[in-house]
Scaffold this active site. Sequence first.
Site, PDB file in Angstrom:
ATOM      1  N   TRP A   1     177.315  12.286  51.111  1.00 27.60           N
ATOM      2  CA  TRP A   1     176.743  11.454  51.145  1.00 27.60           C
ATOM      3  C   TRP A   1     177.821  10.492  51.325  1.00 27.60           C
ATOM      4  O   TRP A   1     176.647   8.696  52.435  1.00 27.60           O
ATOM      5  CB  TRP A   1     175.951  10.826  49.543  1.00 27.60           C
ATOM      6  CG  TRP A   1     175.028  12.877  49.152  1.00 27.60           C
ATOM      7  CD1 TRP A   1     175.169  13.696  48.902  1.00 27.60           C
ATOM      8  CD2 TRP A   1     173.521  12.652  49.359  1.00 27.60           C
ATOM      9  NE1 TRP A   1     175.182  15.055  48.501  1.00 27.60           N
ATOM     10  CE2 TRP A   1     174.062  14.567  48.860  1.00 27.60           C
ATOM     11  CE3 TRP A   1     173.264  12.555  51.491  1.00 27.60           C
ATOM     12  CZ2 TRP A   1     172.290  15.215  48.991  1.00 27.60           C
ATOM     13  CZ3 TRP A   1     172.122  13.668  50.973  1.00 27.60           C
ATOM     14  CH2 TRP A   1     171.561  15.073  50.541  1.00 27.60           C
TER      15      TRP A   1
ATOM     16  N   ASP B   1     177.415   4.074  45.365  1.00 27.94           N
ATOM     17  CA  ASP B   1     176.112   4.709  45.192  1.00 27.94           C
ATOM     18  C   ASP B   1     176.476   5.921  43.929  1.00 27.94           C
ATOM     19  O   ASP B   1     178.017   7.075  43.770  1.00 27.94           O
ATOM     20  CB  ASP B   1     176.033   5.997  46.103  1.00 27.94           C
ATOM     21  CG  ASP B   1     175.248   6.916  46.004  1.00 27.94           C
ATOM     22  OD1 ASP B   1     174.457   7.141  44.789  1.00 27.94           O
ATOM     23  OD2 ASP B   1     175.331   7.672  46.945  1.00 27.94           O
TER      24      ASP B   1
ATOM     25  N   LYS C   1     168.959  12.848  38.555  1.00 31.11           N
ATOM     26  CA  LYS C   1     169.960  13.674  37.979  1.00 31.11           C
ATOM     27  C   LYS C   1     170.001  13.062  36.679  1.00 31.11           C
ATOM     28  O   LYS C   1     169.790  13.560  35.744  1.00 31.11           O
ATOM     29  CB  LYS C   1     171.189  13.119  38.237  1.00 31.11           C
ATOM     30  CG  LYS C   1     171.057  12.877  40.115  1.00 31.11           C
ATOM     31  CD  LYS C   1     171.194  14.404  40.383  1.00 31.11           C
ATOM     32  CE  LYS C   1     171.396  14.644  41.856  1.00 31.11           C
ATOM     33  NZ  LYS C   1     171.173  15.934  42.266  1.00 31.11           N
TER      34      LYS C   1
END
Length: 363
Positions: free
Chosen positions: A105, A175, A199
């Site tokens: 990511w 992030d 999440k």
Amino acid sequence: MTSAKTLHNFNAGPSILPKSVFEEASRAILDFNGTGLSILEIGHRTPLFQAVVDEAVALLREHMQLLPEQEVLFLHGGASTQFMQVPMNLLDETRRAAYTDTGVWASKAIKEAKMFGGVDVVCSSKDSNYTFLPKNFTVDPSSSYLHLTTNNTIYGTQWQDLSLFYDKGVPLVADMSSDILSRRVDFQKYALIYAGAQKNIGAAGVNIVVVNKNALGNASRKLPTMMDYRNHIENGSLLNTPPVFAIYVCLLTLRWLKQVGGVAHIEAENNRKAALLYDTIDSLPLFRPTVAKEDRSKMNVCFVMENEQLEAEFLALCKQEGMVGVKGHRSVGGFRASLYNALPYESVIAFTELMKHFANTKG
């Protein structure tokens, strides 16, 4: 050993949510707050939904202890959209930004940023398949910002000491998709934080952005209306039709977090879960963790077997015993158990008992 009817959800995302959130969300689909209307059909500009947004923002501000100048936004597109929206807003074509490369990511964020300005990759562990976090790096003080991924879901690494980034002298962008609100963090240190909700915050379909409004307006480019954070701030996350239901699930999850004792309480629980699982892995020669000990994630525990021939058999046993989502990502192999906020300690006990049983069976 658990009953096959008892499911333990270790999925990496979308992932487990509290049972109370499912129950309340289900009721709201049929009748939202006694209105006779479903949460799926109320107008997003009505007082009914404005109250949802207002409370969700207030709870996030409380949980994160934000500064007045830090704005909370609920946006479409998930964290991947932020890979390009962040540099579009913060990185001028004549400037450079610093990025840490610690996983897939982070690598994707770097790729998108290069479309909007210069990028300096200040550290990378790609050559080691991201099995550790590189800590000895410098950042050009003229950088527009420094970007980090606080937890790497695929590889099972997590920056344990975020103060490492606080003395670099440039605005911080993070992030936090897979560990936000799982531990206490000085969120005030960040110019911008983004996180996909699926999440620890709620359901897939909405992205949380926390941005210091003083960091905006410095890029010289013209921005599309929907890409400009300032427009979303001005319109209170209602610039266009938002993901109403996903935001509502966020609200319910944030309420649950407060009810159980807040971030400090959940951090202690997460530490307890991670300690039990890692201690079990370390005690069983059959299993081996895949990342450096000091960088082990408390959200995503990755490990393999010394004898790869046994992995399929253990996976089959996990399926039989209701251990859901424990197969490792293809980039790492082996196994991955995600220990997000809503996962009960009892699920980790059940999983570790199954690991011990299997190890004893195989000698």
